[in-house]
Design a protein around this motif. Structure first.
Motif, short mmCIF file in Angstrom:
data_model
loop_
_atom_site.label_atom_id
_atom_site.label_comp_id
_atom_site.label_asym_id
_atom_site.label_seq_id
_atom_site.Cartn_x
_atom_site.Cartn_y
_atom_site.Cartn_z
N ASN A 172 31.02 67.88 100.32
CA ASN A 172 32.43 67.24 100.67
C ASN A 172 32.89 68.25 100.44
N TYR A 173 34.54 68.40 100.85
CA TYR A 173 35.52 68.96 99.97
C TYR A 173 36.28 68.68 98.41
N ARG A 174 35.76 67.14 98.27
CA ARG A 174 36.69 66.78 96.98
C ARG A 174 36.16 67.11 96.08
N TYR A 175 34.86 67.82 95.58
CA TYR A 175 33.91 68.13 94.93
C TYR A 175 34.54 69.40 93.78
N GLY A 176 33.35 69.40 92.97
CA GLY A 176 33.94 69.35 91.82
C GLY A 176 32.97 70.73 91.63
N ASN A 177 33.10 71.60 90.83
CA ASN A 177 32.13 72.69 90.76
C ASN A 177 30.59 72.79 90.48
N ASP A 178 30.44 71.82 89.86
CA ASP A 178 29.56 71.31 89.66
C ASP A 178 28.47 70.17 90.25
N GLU A 179 28.73 69.83 91.34
CA GLU A 179 28.88 68.95 92.58
C GLU A 179 28.27 69.68 93.38
N LEU A 180 29.29 71.23 93.57
CA LEU A 180 29.19 71.71 94.80
C LEU A 180 28.17 72.65 94.27
N LEU A 181 27.39 72.77 92.79
CA LEU A 181 26.47 74.03 92.62
C LEU A 181 25.80 72.86 93.50
N TYR A 182 25.20 71.88 92.57
CA TYR A 182 24.05 71.33 93.08
C TYR A 182 23.83 71.70 94.50
N LEU A 183 25.05 70.70 95.19
CA LEU A 183 25.08 70.48 96.86
C LEU A 183 24.20 71.80 98.17
#
Length: 541
Positions: free
Chosen positions: A85-96
């Motif tokens: 999801n390109y709307r995610y923030g840094n922490d969400e991206l790291l988790y993904l």
């Protein structure tokens, strides 16, 4: 044994209709030959980079041809693509990226700065492949997608393709953290009836190699305009369906949805099919058509399909005024449960909002696991059997709760509640959880509540969904503050935006003395909704 994979189907199509457009975006027209050869080159690069069988490839991009090339390349090399999801923030991206065990990430340089902030914490990623965009330079730690040359031959590494080869579709979880739905390609293709499509007069194929002959003999051209993001299941699986019959995928500009541009594209390419996500897309389209009736020639449009958000009856009637020849299909599905139900509305037939015909191989079960009888007025959860996902990646607890054995067989039961009407149709009631659906995006209250409570002034918070005329629902919240501390509501909203994707931030936030909870400590969401409704004068449906 026949091995059903998308790559084998699409290679067959590419040989049969090599010069036909496969993907169109603005002035960029990619033929089937170009699509196939670009995927060959990228697949070979990934294999040579050390990605072994079923290694994971993340697609972090907006709608563009490269997104579908990257997915096709992963399938060719028996790798596992997954959506970001390109709307995610840094922490969400790291988790993904960590949760998905990404070994390669294909991304637009628009997001390079965001990736750079977390890249040092992702040692498992072997290759960062950048799709260059104007104004966003190629970072030194990435290879340019444009430098990976197309080639005629598919890679031979990673062994033969198999029906069990996976793809992941990341979707929200009840805890607020994304979950990867594990689909075997053979099951996804089987879910589609092995290419059967009564609307197009197509019978099931005996093997994926027949896709090419079918593409040459299509009775109705499939030029599918996909309005929603490919990063969501509705957009991506619709693209798969179009490509598997040798169709053409039509994409808008990647940065936003514009109804006028969408209608221009539909007219220019004589689109026969449009994919939308309910009211957030349907209402702007109707507004544009009503504002300039007769501007667009849409006689080629045969089908509209929506999934993922409510689509009201009034809007459907309005669209049919402008396209009386079209069939409007509302699909009741989720990433982990395809084909739960459907409704079809034409100029001659009206279907009421939230009324669905129960899908093939589907049932409704009450809380004791008994089938709900038609007309009983007993609420139950909708389940689908047959071809269903393997489970959620690295989440056995959630998998066990969703993929349940009843009546001696396995069902996918993601939590949608419904009544079974006397005629066997469904009246959809919604999720048993408090999941908020805003414009097709899932927002889970627990995640936003925790973000609010990380503000130093907040002691407790509750989040709920409230009706929105365009997006279906909007996020609303109440928060109580620590004694002696103060905070402006917009300060708290900005705090959430700093931690989560912006669409998850509350549109309305009310500071209260005490967040309402039941005696057992559970949130009293009914009281939360009442408080927000009164405070902000929100009209209830």
């Amino acid at each position: 044994m026949t091995e059903w994979t998308y790559a084998t189907q699409w290679e067959s199509v590419a040989k049969a209709v090599a010069d036909k457009p496969a993907i169109v975006q603005q002035d960029n027209v990619m033929s089937w030959r170009e699509f196939d050869e670009a995927a060959n080159g990228l697949a070979e690069y990934l294999v040579q980079s050390g990605l072994g069988r079923q290694a994971k490839v993340a697609l972090y991009a907006r709608n563009c041809p490269e997104y579908l090339v990257g997915t096709y390349a992963a399938f060719k090399a028996s790798l596992v693509p997954f959506n970001v999801n390109y709307r995610y923030g840094n922490d969400e991206l790291l988790y993904l990226f960590e949760n998905g065990d990404a070994e390669a990430v294909i991304f637009e340089t628009v997001y390079a700065e965001r990736i750079d902030a977390i890249r040092s914490r992702l040692p498992g990623v072997k290759r960062w492949i950048a799709i260059e965009r104007p104004g966003f330079p190629l970072p030194g730690w990435a290879v340019s997608y444009a430098d990976i040359r197309p080639c005629e031959n598919a890679p031979t590494g990673n062994g033969p393709r198999r029906s069990e080869d996976l793809m992941f579709i990341y979707t929200g979880g009840t805890t607020g953290m994304p979950k990867a739905v594990m689909w075997q390609q053979g099951d996804l293709i089987g879910k589609g009836g092995y290419g059967a499509n009564p609307l197009l007069g197509l019978e099931p194929m005996k093997g994926p190699e027949e896709a090419g002959d079918r593409a040459k003999a299509m009775p109705i051209p499939v030029r599918m305009l996909i309005a929603p993001p490919l990063m969501h299941g509705t957009g991506l699986l619709s693209a798969f369906a179009a490509l598997s019959v040798g169709g053409t995928v039509l994409l808008n500009r990647p940065d936003h949805f514009n109804a006028i541009e969408t209608l221009d594209l539909a007219e220019k390419w004589q689109a026969t099919w449009m994919i939308i996500v309910g009211q957030p897309f349907a209402q702007p389209l109707l507004d544009a058509l009503d504002a300039e009736p007769g501007r667009w020639n849409l006689q080629s449009m045969l089908f509209f399909t929506s999934s993922g958000a409510m689509w009201n009856e009034e809007n459907k009637r309005g669209l049919l005024r402008h396209m009386p020849q079209a069939a409007l299909m509302d699909a009741f599905s989720s990433s982990e449960a395809l084909g739960l139900g459907s409704s079809v509305m034409t100029s001659a037939d009206t279907v009421h909002t939230a009324q669905f015909a129960l899908g093939e191989d589907c049932a409704v079960f009450d809380e004791e696991g008994r089938r709900v009888e038609p007309g009983s007025e007993i609420r139950g959860r909708v389940a689908v059997g047959g071809f269903i996902p393997v489970g959620y990646y690295k989440d056995p607890v959630k998998s066990a709760a969703t993929f349940i054995e009843i009546e001696g067989r396995r069902w996918s039961m993601p939590g949608d509640w419904a009544l079974v009407n006397a005629d066997g149709s469904l009246t959809l009631l919604g999720r048993g959880s408090q999941c908020i659906n805003t414009g097709g995006e899932k927002v889970f209250p627990e995640e936003v509540e925790e973000a609010l409570k990380r503000h130093p002034a907040v002691v407790d918070a509750a989040v709920c969904g409230m009706p929105d005329p365009r997006f279906g629902e909007r996020v609303a919240a109440v928060a109580s503050l620590k004694p002696g501390m103060s905070a402006d509501p917009m300060e708290l909203v900005d705090h959430v935006r700093g931690e989560l994707a912006h669409y998850k931030a509350p549109r309305h936030l009310l500071c209260v003395e005490k967040v309402p909870r039941a005696p057992n400590g559970k949130m009293d969401y009914a009281e939360v909704r009442r408080m927000v409704t009164e405070a902000f004068a929100i009209n209830q449906p």
